[in-house]
Write an enzyme that holds these catalytic residues in place. Structure first.
Site, PDB file in Angstrom:
ATOM      1  N   GLY A 179      -6.554  17.391 -12.009  1.00 44.69           N
ATOM      2  CA  GLY A 179      -7.202  18.695 -11.890  1.00 44.69           C
ATOM      3  C   GLY A 179      -8.319  18.955 -12.881  1.00 44.69           C
ATOM      4  O   GLY A 179      -8.932  20.021 -12.835  1.00 44.69           O
ATOM      5  N   CYS A 194     -23.164  17.869  15.763  1.00 43.20           N
ATOM      6  CA  CYS A 194     -23.260  19.044  16.624  1.00 43.20           C
ATOM      7  C   CYS A 194     -22.297  20.127  16.163  1.00 43.20           C
ATOM      8  O   CYS A 194     -21.298  20.423  16.848  1.00 43.20           O
ATOM      9  CB  CYS A 194     -23.008  18.640  18.063  1.00 43.20           C
ATOM     10  SG  CYS A 194     -24.324  17.565  18.616  1.00 43.20           S
ATOM     11  N   TYR A 206     -13.707  12.562  -3.599  1.00 44.83           N
ATOM     12  CA  TYR A 206     -13.479  13.298  -2.357  1.00 44.83           C
ATOM     13  C   TYR A 206     -14.740  13.306  -1.484  1.00 44.83           C
ATOM     14  O   TYR A 206     -15.015  14.265  -0.776  1.00 44.83           O
ATOM     15  CB  TYR A 206     -12.975  14.718  -2.642  1.00 44.83           C
ATOM     16  CG  TYR A 206     -11.772  14.702  -3.576  1.00 44.83           C
ATOM     17  CD1 TYR A 206     -10.553  14.214  -3.126  1.00 44.83           C
ATOM     18  CD2 TYR A 206     -11.868  15.106  -4.900  1.00 44.83           C
ATOM     19  CE1 TYR A 206      -9.456  14.137  -3.981  1.00 44.83           C
ATOM     20  CE2 TYR A 206     -10.787  15.043  -5.763  1.00 44.83           C
ATOM     21  CZ  TYR A 206      -9.580  14.554  -5.299  1.00 44.83           C
ATOM     22  OH  TYR A 206      -8.493  14.478  -6.131  1.00 44.83           O
TER      23      TYR A 206
HETATM   24  N1  LLP Z   1      -2.238  14.442  -8.739  1.00 42.37           N
HETATM   25  C1  LLP Z   1      -1.841  15.056  -7.610  1.00 42.37           C
HETATM   26  C2  LLP Z   1      -0.413  15.180  -7.344  1.00 42.37           C
HETATM   27  C3  LLP Z   1      -2.802  15.559  -6.716  1.00 42.37           C
HETATM   28  O1  LLP Z   1      -2.402  16.164  -5.596  1.00 42.37           O
HETATM   29  C4  LLP Z   1      -4.176  15.417  -7.004  1.00 42.37           C
HETATM   30  C5  LLP Z   1      -5.197  15.935  -6.102  1.00 42.37           C
HETATM   31  C6  LLP Z   1      -4.543  14.753  -8.191  1.00 42.37           C
HETATM   32  C7  LLP Z   1      -3.548  14.289  -9.040  1.00 42.37           C
HETATM   33  C8  LLP Z   1      -5.970  14.545  -8.591  1.00 42.37           C
HETATM   34  O2  LLP Z   1      -6.646  15.733  -8.786  1.00 42.37           O
HETATM   35  P1  LLP Z   1      -8.088  15.702  -9.481  1.00 42.37           P
HETATM   36  O3  LLP Z   1      -7.934  15.193 -10.870  1.00 42.37           O
HETATM   37  O4  LLP Z   1      -8.953  14.810  -8.661  1.00 42.37           O
HETATM   38  O5  LLP Z   1      -8.551  17.102  -9.437  1.00 42.37           O
HETATM   39  N2  LLP Z   1     -10.276  17.370  -1.619  1.00 42.37           N
HETATM   40  C9  LLP Z   1     -10.368  18.328  -2.704  1.00 42.37           C
HETATM   41  C10 LLP Z   1      -9.447  18.007  -3.836  1.00 42.37           C
HETATM   42  C11 LLP Z   1      -8.026  17.869  -3.415  1.00 42.37           C
HETATM   43  C12 LLP Z   1      -7.132  17.384  -4.533  1.00 42.37           C
HETATM   44  C13 LLP Z   1      -5.808  16.983  -4.009  1.00 42.37           C
HETATM   45  N3  LLP Z   1      -4.907  16.514  -5.008  1.00 42.37           N
HETATM   46  C14 LLP Z   1     -11.826  18.442  -3.145  1.00 42.37           C
HETATM   47  O6  LLP Z   1     -12.688  17.786  -2.592  1.00 42.37           O
HETATM   48  O7  LLP Z   1     -12.113  19.253  -4.028  1.00 42.37           O
END
Ligand code: LLP
Length: 435
Positions: free
Chosen positions: A239, A358, A387
Protein backbone atom coordinates in the site's frame (compact mmCIF):
# COMPACT_ATOMS: atom_id res chain seq x y z
CA UNK A 1 12.57 9.32 -8.12
CA UNK A 2 13.09 7.30 -11.29
CA UNK A 3 15.34 6.87 -14.29
CA UNK A 4 13.05 8.41 -16.92
CA UNK A 5 14.41 11.84 -17.81
CA UNK A 6 14.62 14.24 -20.73
CA UNK A 7 18.10 14.66 -22.21
CA UNK A 8 18.66 16.86 -25.25
CA UNK A 9 14.89 17.24 -25.57
CA UNK A 10 14.29 13.52 -25.76
CA UNK A 11 12.92 11.18 -23.07
CA UNK A 12 15.35 8.47 -21.97
CA UNK A 13 14.96 5.39 -19.82
CA UNK A 14 18.41 5.16 -18.22
CA UNK A 15 20.75 5.30 -21.23
CA UNK A 16 18.17 4.51 -23.91
CA UNK A 17 16.24 7.08 -25.96
CA UNK A 18 12.60 6.03 -25.94
CA UNK A 19 11.92 7.27 -29.47
CA UNK A 20 14.59 4.89 -30.74
CA UNK A 21 13.28 2.10 -28.56
CA UNK A 22 9.74 2.62 -29.89
CA UNK A 23 11.00 2.58 -33.48
CA UNK A 24 12.43 -0.88 -32.82
CA UNK A 25 9.82 -2.37 -30.48
CA UNK A 26 6.67 -0.66 -31.81
CA UNK A 27 3.80 0.61 -29.67
CA UNK A 28 1.98 0.24 -27.35
CA UNK A 29 4.90 -0.88 -25.18
CA UNK A 30 5.56 -0.86 -21.46
CA UNK A 31 9.17 0.09 -20.69
CA UNK A 32 10.66 -0.71 -17.29
CA UNK A 33 13.87 0.61 -15.77
CA UNK A 34 15.93 -2.03 -13.96
CA UNK A 35 17.84 0.65 -12.04
CA UNK A 36 14.63 2.23 -10.72
CA UNK A 37 13.30 -1.13 -9.58
CA UNK A 38 16.54 -1.83 -7.73
CA UNK A 39 16.72 1.61 -6.17
CA UNK A 40 13.17 1.38 -4.87
CA UNK A 41 13.91 -1.97 -3.22
CA UNK A 42 17.09 -0.55 -1.70
CA UNK A 43 15.34 2.56 -0.36
CA UNK A 44 12.66 0.48 1.36
CA UNK A 45 15.27 -1.82 2.80
CA UNK A 46 17.21 1.07 4.25
CA UNK A 47 14.14 2.87 5.65
CA UNK A 48 13.01 -0.33 7.41
CA UNK A 49 16.52 -1.60 8.23
CA UNK A 50 15.75 -1.84 11.93
CA UNK A 51 13.07 -4.44 11.24
CA UNK A 52 15.15 -6.30 8.64
CA UNK A 53 11.91 -7.25 6.88
CA UNK A 54 11.53 -9.75 4.06
CA UNK A 55 10.36 -7.51 1.23
CA UNK A 56 7.83 -9.57 -0.71
CA UNK A 57 7.26 -7.81 -4.03
CA UNK A 58 3.56 -7.92 -4.84
CA UNK A 59 3.48 -9.86 -8.10
CA UNK A 60 0.04 -8.59 -9.08
CA UNK A 61 1.42 -5.11 -9.57
CA UNK A 62 3.83 -6.13 -12.33
CA UNK A 63 4.07 -9.86 -13.02
CA UNK A 64 6.50 -9.73 -15.94
CA UNK A 65 9.25 -12.32 -15.45
CA UNK A 66 11.98 -9.86 -16.41
CA UNK A 67 10.79 -7.51 -13.69
CA UNK A 68 10.37 -10.34 -11.17
CA UNK A 69 13.91 -11.57 -11.86
CA UNK A 70 15.22 -8.05 -11.30
CA UNK A 71 13.51 -7.60 -7.95
CA UNK A 72 14.40 -11.16 -6.90
CA UNK A 73 18.06 -10.41 -7.68
CA UNK A 74 17.69 -7.32 -5.47
CA UNK A 75 16.84 -9.68 -2.61
CA UNK A 76 13.03 -9.70 -2.63
CA UNK A 77 10.68 -12.50 -1.78
CA UNK A 78 7.22 -12.27 -3.33
CA UNK A 79 3.57 -11.83 -2.47
CA UNK A 80 1.37 -14.05 -4.65
CA UNK A 81 -2.38 -14.57 -4.83
CA UNK A 82 -2.94 -17.39 -7.31
CA UNK A 83 -1.32 -20.50 -8.78
CA UNK A 84 -0.42 -18.38 -11.80
CA UNK A 85 1.43 -15.81 -9.70
CA UNK A 86 3.06 -18.61 -7.70
CA UNK A 87 4.34 -20.09 -10.95
CA UNK A 88 5.77 -16.73 -11.95
CA UNK A 89 7.53 -16.22 -8.62
CA UNK A 90 9.07 -19.71 -8.81
CA UNK A 91 10.08 -19.15 -12.44
CA UNK A 92 11.85 -15.96 -11.32
CA UNK A 93 13.92 -18.12 -8.96
CA UNK A 94 12.28 -17.21 -5.64
CA UNK A 95 12.40 -19.96 -3.03
CA UNK A 96 8.96 -21.02 -1.67
CA UNK A 97 9.90 -20.08 1.89
CA UNK A 98 10.33 -16.48 0.69
CA UNK A 99 6.72 -16.29 -0.51
CA UNK A 100 3.58 -14.91 1.11
CA UNK A 101 0.37 -16.30 -0.36
CA UNK A 102 -2.78 -14.16 0.06
CA UNK A 103 -6.21 -14.16 -1.58
CA UNK A 104 -9.77 -14.74 -0.39
CA UNK A 105 -10.42 -17.48 -2.95
CA UNK A 106 -7.59 -19.96 -2.71
CA UNK A 107 -8.91 -23.29 -3.94
CA UNK A 108 -8.15 -26.60 -2.23
CA UNK A 109 -5.68 -27.34 -5.02
CA UNK A 110 -3.99 -24.00 -4.47
CA UNK A 111 -3.67 -24.67 -0.73
CA UNK A 112 -2.33 -28.16 -1.42
CA UNK A 113 0.29 -26.73 -3.74
CA UNK A 114 1.28 -23.99 -1.28
CA UNK A 115 1.61 -26.39 1.64
CA UNK A 116 3.43 -29.06 -0.38
CA UNK A 117 5.95 -26.51 -1.60
CA UNK A 118 6.45 -25.07 1.89
CA UNK A 119 5.33 -21.49 1.16
CA UNK A 120 6.75 -19.30 3.94
CA UNK A 121 3.55 -17.58 4.94
CA UNK A 122 0.09 -18.71 3.85
CA UNK A 123 -2.22 -15.82 4.65
CA UNK A 124 -5.63 -17.05 5.69
CA UNK A 125 -8.61 -14.86 4.89
CA UNK A 126 -11.53 -16.61 6.61
CA UNK A 127 -12.54 -19.15 9.26
CA UNK A 128 -13.61 -21.43 6.42
CA UNK A 129 -10.24 -21.23 4.70
CA UNK A 130 -8.48 -21.88 8.01
CA UNK A 131 -10.37 -25.15 8.48
CA UNK A 132 -9.57 -26.25 4.96
CA UNK A 133 -5.87 -25.33 5.22
CA UNK A 134 -5.60 -27.27 8.50
CA UNK A 135 -7.30 -30.29 6.95
CA UNK A 136 -5.07 -30.16 3.88
CA UNK A 137 -1.92 -29.93 6.02
CA UNK A 138 -3.06 -32.96 8.04
CA UNK A 139 -3.89 -34.98 4.93
CA UNK A 140 -0.54 -34.15 3.35
CA UNK A 141 1.21 -34.63 6.72
CA UNK A 142 3.16 -31.44 5.96
CA UNK A 143 3.82 -28.51 8.27
CA UNK A 144 1.96 -25.41 7.16
CA UNK A 145 2.99 -21.96 8.29
CA UNK A 146 -0.16 -19.84 8.45
CA UNK A 147 -0.90 -16.20 9.22
CA UNK A 148 -4.37 -14.84 9.87
CA UNK A 149 -5.31 -11.79 7.86
CA UNK A 150 -7.13 -9.53 10.27
CA UNK A 151 -9.39 -6.73 9.22
CA UNK A 152 -8.76 -3.85 11.63
CA UNK A 153 -11.71 -1.80 10.34
CA UNK A 154 -9.47 1.14 9.44
CA UNK A 155 -10.26 3.21 6.38
CA UNK A 156 -7.08 3.64 4.32
CA UNK A 157 -8.50 6.77 2.71
CA UNK A 158 -8.08 5.54 -0.83
CA UNK A 159 -10.38 4.69 -3.75
CA UNK A 160 -13.35 2.53 -2.76
CA UNK A 161 -12.21 -0.20 -5.19
CA UNK A 162 -8.88 -0.55 -3.40
CA UNK A 163 -9.96 -0.09 0.23
CA UNK A 164 -9.50 -3.44 1.97
CA UNK A 165 -9.26 -2.80 5.71
CA UNK A 166 -12.84 -1.89 6.54
CA UNK A 167 -15.28 -4.48 7.81
CA UNK A 168 -17.62 -4.43 4.87
CA UNK A 169 -14.97 -5.64 2.41
CA UNK A 170 -14.38 -9.30 1.65
CA UNK A 171 -10.87 -9.32 3.13
CA UNK A 172 -9.61 -10.92 6.32
CA UNK A 173 -11.48 -11.72 9.51
CA UNK A 174 -12.81 -9.31 12.12
CA UNK A 175 -10.16 -8.70 14.75
CA UNK A 176 -12.55 -9.79 17.54
CA UNK A 177 -12.74 -13.30 16.06
CA UNK A 178 -9.01 -13.85 15.92
CA UNK A 179 -8.53 -15.33 19.41
CA UNK A 180 -11.16 -17.95 18.86
CA UNK A 181 -9.57 -18.94 15.53
CA UNK A 182 -6.12 -19.20 17.10
CA UNK A 183 -7.61 -21.38 19.84
CA UNK A 184 -9.08 -23.73 17.24
CA UNK A 185 -5.64 -24.55 15.89
CA UNK A 186 -3.86 -24.64 19.23
CA UNK A 187 -2.82 -28.30 19.20
CA UNK A 188 -2.86 -29.00 15.52
CA UNK A 189 -0.05 -31.36 14.58
CA UNK A 190 0.68 -29.84 11.17
CA UNK A 191 -0.92 -26.42 10.70
CA UNK A 192 0.77 -23.70 12.74
CA UNK A 193 -1.12 -20.45 13.02
CA UNK A 194 1.78 -18.23 14.02
CA UNK A 195 1.37 -14.97 12.14
CA UNK A 196 -0.85 -11.98 11.52
CA UNK A 197 -1.37 -10.27 8.19
CA UNK A 198 -2.58 -6.75 7.54
CA UNK A 199 -3.28 -4.98 4.27
CA UNK A 200 -5.59 -2.01 4.56
CA UNK A 201 -5.60 -0.68 1.01
CA UNK A 202 -3.66 0.75 -1.88
CA UNK A 203 -2.30 3.36 -2.11
CA UNK A 204 -2.27 4.59 1.50
CA UNK A 205 -1.05 8.18 1.24
CA UNK A 206 -1.46 8.94 4.93
CA UNK A 207 1.15 6.96 6.86
CA UNK A 208 -0.84 7.39 10.10
CA UNK A 209 -3.37 4.87 8.82
CA UNK A 210 -0.70 2.20 9.25
CA UNK A 211 -0.17 3.28 12.86
CA UNK A 212 -3.90 3.16 13.48
CA UNK A 213 -4.24 -0.35 12.04
CA UNK A 214 -1.11 -1.54 13.80
CA UNK A 215 -2.16 -0.27 17.24
CA UNK A 216 -5.34 -2.30 16.98
CA UNK A 217 -3.38 -5.33 15.80
CA UNK A 218 -0.76 -5.02 18.53
CA UNK A 219 -3.47 -5.12 21.18
CA UNK A 220 -4.52 -8.39 19.62
CA UNK A 221 -0.92 -9.67 19.74
CA UNK A 222 -0.93 -9.01 23.50
CA UNK A 223 -4.26 -10.73 24.03
CA UNK A 224 -3.03 -13.71 22.01
CA UNK A 225 0.14 -13.91 24.04
CA UNK A 226 -1.83 -14.02 27.27
CA UNK A 227 -3.73 -16.92 25.82
CA UNK A 228 -0.52 -18.75 25.03
CA UNK A 229 -0.30 -17.99 21.31
CA UNK A 230 3.11 -16.71 20.26
CA UNK A 231 3.13 -14.52 17.17
CA UNK A 232 6.29 -15.15 15.20
CA UNK A 233 5.52 -13.30 11.96
CA UNK A 234 3.75 -10.05 11.15
CA UNK A 235 3.07 -9.34 7.51
CA UNK A 236 2.48 -5.60 7.26
CA UNK A 237 1.06 -5.82 3.73
CA UNK A 238 1.57 -3.32 0.94
CA UNK A 239 0.00 0.00 0.00
CA UNK A 240 2.95 2.41 0.00
CA UNK A 241 2.29 5.20 -2.49
CA UNK A 242 4.07 6.26 -5.66
CA UNK A 243 4.49 9.68 -7.28
CA UNK A 244 1.86 9.94 -9.99
CA UNK A 245 2.46 13.67 -9.56
CA UNK A 246 5.89 14.87 -8.43
CA UNK A 247 6.20 14.77 -4.64
CA UNK A 248 2.72 13.32 -4.09
CA UNK A 249 3.60 10.28 -2.02
CA UNK A 250 5.17 9.95 1.42
CA UNK A 251 8.73 8.62 1.33
CA UNK A 252 9.69 5.18 2.71
CA UNK A 253 11.13 6.96 5.77
CA UNK A 254 7.69 8.49 6.49
CA UNK A 255 6.05 5.08 6.42
CA UNK A 256 8.84 3.62 8.52
CA UNK A 257 8.42 6.44 11.06
CA UNK A 258 4.75 5.49 11.46
CA UNK A 259 5.41 1.75 11.72
CA UNK A 260 8.83 0.94 13.20
CA UNK A 261 8.48 2.54 16.67
CA UNK A 262 5.25 0.62 17.25
CA UNK A 263 6.70 -2.79 16.43
CA UNK A 264 10.24 -2.31 17.79
CA UNK A 265 9.48 -4.26 21.00
CA UNK A 266 8.22 -7.20 18.94
CA UNK A 267 11.30 -7.15 16.76
CA UNK A 268 13.42 -7.26 19.90
CA UNK A 269 11.48 -10.36 20.94
CA UNK A 270 12.40 -12.03 17.63
CA UNK A 271 9.21 -11.47 15.62
CA UNK A 272 9.90 -11.50 11.86
CA UNK A 273 8.38 -8.89 9.56
CA UNK A 274 7.20 -9.00 5.98
CA UNK A 275 6.32 -6.12 3.67
CA UNK A 276 4.33 -6.57 0.47
CA UNK A 277 5.00 -3.50 -1.65
CA UNK A 278 3.99 -3.52 -5.29
CA UNK A 279 3.21 0.00 -6.45
CA UNK A 280 6.06 1.65 -4.55
CA UNK A 281 8.60 -0.54 -6.34
CA UNK A 282 7.07 -0.83 -9.79
CA UNK A 283 4.86 2.18 -10.56
CA UNK A 284 7.53 4.79 -11.24
CA UNK A 285 9.77 2.12 -12.74
CA UNK A 286 7.59 1.90 -15.85
CA UNK A 287 6.14 4.04 -18.62
CA UNK A 288 3.67 3.11 -21.30
CA UNK A 289 4.61 4.29 -24.79
CA UNK A 290 1.72 4.98 -27.15
CA UNK A 291 1.71 6.52 -30.60
CA UNK A 292 -0.69 9.26 -31.73
CA UNK A 293 -2.85 7.91 -34.53
CA UNK A 294 -4.86 11.07 -35.17
CA UNK A 295 -5.58 14.46 -33.66
CA UNK A 296 -9.29 15.08 -33.99
CA UNK A 297 -10.84 18.51 -33.46
CA UNK A 298 -14.57 18.43 -32.97
CA UNK A 299 -17.20 20.26 -30.93
CA UNK A 300 -14.62 22.65 -29.55
CA UNK A 301 -12.52 19.79 -28.19
CA UNK A 302 -9.21 18.21 -29.15
CA UNK A 303 -9.02 14.44 -29.00
CA UNK A 304 -5.55 12.94 -29.18
CA UNK A 305 -6.36 9.44 -30.38
CA UNK A 306 -3.63 6.94 -29.49
CA UNK A 307 -2.97 3.34 -30.43
CA UNK A 308 -3.90 2.17 -26.91
CA UNK A 309 -6.13 3.38 -24.11
CA UNK A 310 -7.97 1.56 -21.35
CA UNK A 311 -7.01 -1.79 -22.88
CA UNK A 312 -3.36 -1.11 -21.96
CA UNK A 313 -3.86 1.11 -18.91
CA UNK A 314 -7.20 0.76 -17.18
CA UNK A 315 -6.43 2.97 -14.18
CA UNK A 316 -7.64 6.37 -15.50
CA UNK A 317 -10.95 4.89 -16.56
CA UNK A 318 -11.43 2.52 -13.61
CA UNK A 319 -10.22 4.67 -10.70
CA UNK A 320 -10.18 8.18 -12.20
CA UNK A 321 -6.45 7.85 -11.70
CA UNK A 322 -4.07 10.59 -12.80
CA UNK A 323 -1.12 9.58 -14.98
CA UNK A 324 1.24 12.24 -16.23
CA UNK A 325 1.52 12.15 -20.03
CA UNK A 326 4.08 13.95 -22.18
CA UNK A 327 5.54 13.56 -25.66
CA UNK A 328 8.82 11.64 -25.76
CA UNK A 329 10.22 14.37 -28.03
CA UNK A 330 8.20 17.51 -27.31
CA UNK A 331 8.25 20.31 -29.90
CA UNK A 332 9.60 23.74 -29.12
CA UNK A 333 11.67 22.44 -26.21
CA UNK A 334 8.58 22.06 -24.02
CA UNK A 335 10.18 19.83 -21.42
CA UNK A 336 8.32 19.67 -18.09
CA UNK A 337 10.19 20.40 -14.89
CA UNK A 338 7.67 18.46 -12.83
CA UNK A 339 4.94 15.90 -13.42
CA UNK A 340 1.64 17.52 -12.56
CA UNK A 341 -1.83 18.13 -13.98
CA UNK A 342 -0.59 21.64 -14.73
CA UNK A 343 3.12 21.48 -15.60
CA UNK A 344 3.38 25.29 -15.57
CA UNK A 345 4.37 25.81 -19.22
CA UNK A 346 2.84 28.08 -21.84
CA UNK A 347 1.91 27.13 -25.40
CA UNK A 348 -0.11 24.08 -24.33
CA UNK A 349 -3.49 22.92 -25.59
CA UNK A 350 -6.14 21.13 -23.52
CA UNK A 351 -6.76 17.65 -24.91
CA UNK A 352 -8.54 14.41 -24.12
CA UNK A 353 -5.98 11.65 -24.61
CA UNK A 354 -8.04 8.67 -25.73
CA UNK A 355 -7.59 5.17 -27.07
CA UNK A 356 -9.04 3.51 -30.16
CA UNK A 357 -11.71 1.44 -28.38
CA UNK A 358 -15.44 1.79 -28.80
CA UNK A 359 -16.20 3.19 -25.35
CA UNK A 360 -16.39 6.73 -24.07
CA UNK A 361 -14.57 5.47 -20.96
CA UNK A 362 -11.56 4.64 -23.11
CA UNK A 363 -9.20 7.42 -22.10
CA UNK A 364 -5.78 7.98 -20.57
CA UNK A 365 -6.39 11.61 -19.58
CA UNK A 366 -9.18 14.17 -19.87
CA UNK A 367 -8.81 17.91 -20.40
CA UNK A 368 -5.03 17.75 -20.09
CA UNK A 369 -2.74 20.61 -21.18
CA UNK A 370 -0.22 19.21 -23.68
CA UNK A 371 2.30 20.57 -26.17
CA UNK A 372 1.22 20.67 -29.84
CA UNK A 373 0.77 17.12 -31.11
CA UNK A 374 0.52 15.46 -34.52
CA UNK A 375 -0.08 12.07 -35.98
CA UNK A 376 2.90 9.80 -35.36
CA UNK A 377 4.08 11.52 -32.16
CA UNK A 378 5.17 9.27 -29.36
CA UNK A 379 3.63 9.82 -25.91
CA UNK A 380 4.92 8.51 -22.62
CA UNK A 381 2.35 7.69 -19.96
CA UNK A 382 4.30 7.84 -16.70
CA UNK A 383 4.02 5.82 -13.49
CA UNK A 384 2.53 2.94 -15.48
CA UNK A 385 4.76 0.16 -14.16
CA UNK A 386 2.29 -1.02 -11.51
CA UNK A 387 -1.20 -2.24 -12.37
CA UNK A 388 -0.62 -1.35 -16.01
CA UNK A 389 0.17 -4.48 -18.00
CA UNK A 390 -1.23 -6.64 -15.19
CA UNK A 391 -4.71 -5.15 -15.67
CA UNK A 392 -4.58 -4.84 -19.45
CA UNK A 393 -7.12 -6.57 -21.65
CA UNK A 394 -7.72 -7.66 -25.21
CA UNK A 395 -10.97 -5.71 -25.45
CA UNK A 396 -11.90 -4.90 -29.05
CA UNK A 397 -9.47 -7.67 -30.07
CA UNK A 398 -6.45 -5.52 -29.27
CA UNK A 399 -3.28 -7.60 -28.84
CA UNK A 400 -1.55 -7.13 -25.47
CA UNK A 401 1.34 -4.63 -25.55
CA UNK A 402 5.01 -5.60 -25.59
CA UNK A 403 7.18 -5.16 -22.48
CA UNK A 404 10.79 -4.00 -22.58
CA UNK A 405 13.31 -3.92 -19.74
CA UNK A 406 16.06 -1.30 -19.89
CA UNK A 407 19.31 -1.80 -18.02
CA UNK A 408 21.82 0.96 -18.66
CA UNK A 409 22.35 1.18 -22.42
CA UNK A 410 20.65 -2.16 -23.06
CA UNK A 411 17.00 -2.87 -23.78
CA UNK A 412 15.47 -6.36 -23.91
CA UNK A 413 12.00 -7.40 -24.98
CA UNK A 414 10.82 -9.28 -21.91
CA UNK A 415 7.41 -10.00 -23.39
CA UNK A 416 6.89 -9.98 -27.11
CA UNK A 417 3.92 -8.14 -28.52
CA UNK A 418 0.93 -10.38 -29.11
CA UNK A 419 0.06 -11.02 -32.72
CA UNK A 420 -3.34 -11.27 -34.35
CA UNK A 421 -2.70 -15.01 -34.66
CA UNK A 422 -2.21 -15.22 -30.89
CA UNK A 423 -5.61 -13.62 -30.44
CA UNK A 424 -7.48 -16.50 -32.07
CA UNK A 425 -5.10 -19.32 -31.19
CA UNK A 426 -7.24 -20.77 -28.36
CA UNK A 427 -10.39 -20.82 -30.47
CA UNK A 428 -9.24 -22.53 -33.65
CA UNK A 429 -10.30 -26.05 -32.77
CA UNK A 430 -13.50 -26.56 -30.79
CA UNK A 431 -13.11 -29.53 -28.44
CA UNK A 432 -16.23 -31.66 -27.79
CA UNK A 433 -16.95 -32.05 -24.08
CA UNK A 434 -17.33 -35.64 -22.91
CA UNK A 435 -20.65 -35.16 -21.06
N1 LLP B 1 -0.66 -7.22 -0.39
C1 LLP B 1 -1.96 -7.49 -0.62
C2 LLP B 1 -2.62 -8.50 0.20
C3 LLP B 1 -2.65 -6.80 -1.63
O1 LLP B 1 -3.94 -7.08 -1.85
C4 LLP B 1 -1.98 -5.83 -2.41
C5 LLP B 1 -2.67 -5.10 -3.46
C6 LLP B 1 -0.62 -5.59 -2.15
C7 LLP B 1 0.01 -6.29 -1.12
C8 LLP B 1 0.19 -4.59 -2.91
O2 LLP B 1 -0.29 -3.31 -2.77
P1 LLP B 1 0.60 -2.08 -3.29
O3 LLP B 1 1.86 -2.04 -2.50
O4 LLP B 1 0.87 -2.32 -4.74
O5 LLP B 1 -0.25 -0.89 -3.09
N2 LLP B 1 -5.33 -2.17 -9.14
C9 LLP B 1 -5.20 -1.13 -8.14
C10 LLP B 1 -4.46 -1.59 -6.93
C11 LLP B 1 -5.04 -2.81 -6.31
C12 LLP B 1 -4.19 -3.37 -5.19
C13 LLP B 1 -4.65 -4.72 -4.81
N3 LLP B 1 -3.89 -5.31 -3.75
C14 LLP B 1 -4.57 0.11 -8.77
O6 LLP B 1 -4.28 0.11 -9.95
O7 LLP B 1 -4.44 1.12 -8.08
Amino acid sequence: MDDFAYRDGSLHAEGVALSRLADRAGTPTFVYSGATLQRHVASLRSAFAELDPLICFSVKSCPNLGVLRTVAAAGCGMDVVSPGELQRALAAGVAPERLAYAGVGKSRTALEEAITLGVGCVNIESAEELELAARVAAELRRPASLALRVNPDVDAGTHRHTTTGVRTTKFGVGIERAEELFDRLRDHSFARLEGLHLHIGSPVLNADRYSEALRITLELVDRLRHRGHAIRVIDLGGGFGADYESGQSPAPADYAAAIVPLVRPLRERGVRFLLEPGRFIAANAGVLLVRVIRVKREAGKTFVICDAGMNALLRPSHYDAFHFIWPAQPREGLVPSRRAADPGLSGLERCDVVGPLCETGDYLALDRPLPPLREGDLLAVFTAGAYGMSMSSRYNAQPLPAEVLVEGERASVVRRRETLTDLIAHEMTPTPLAL
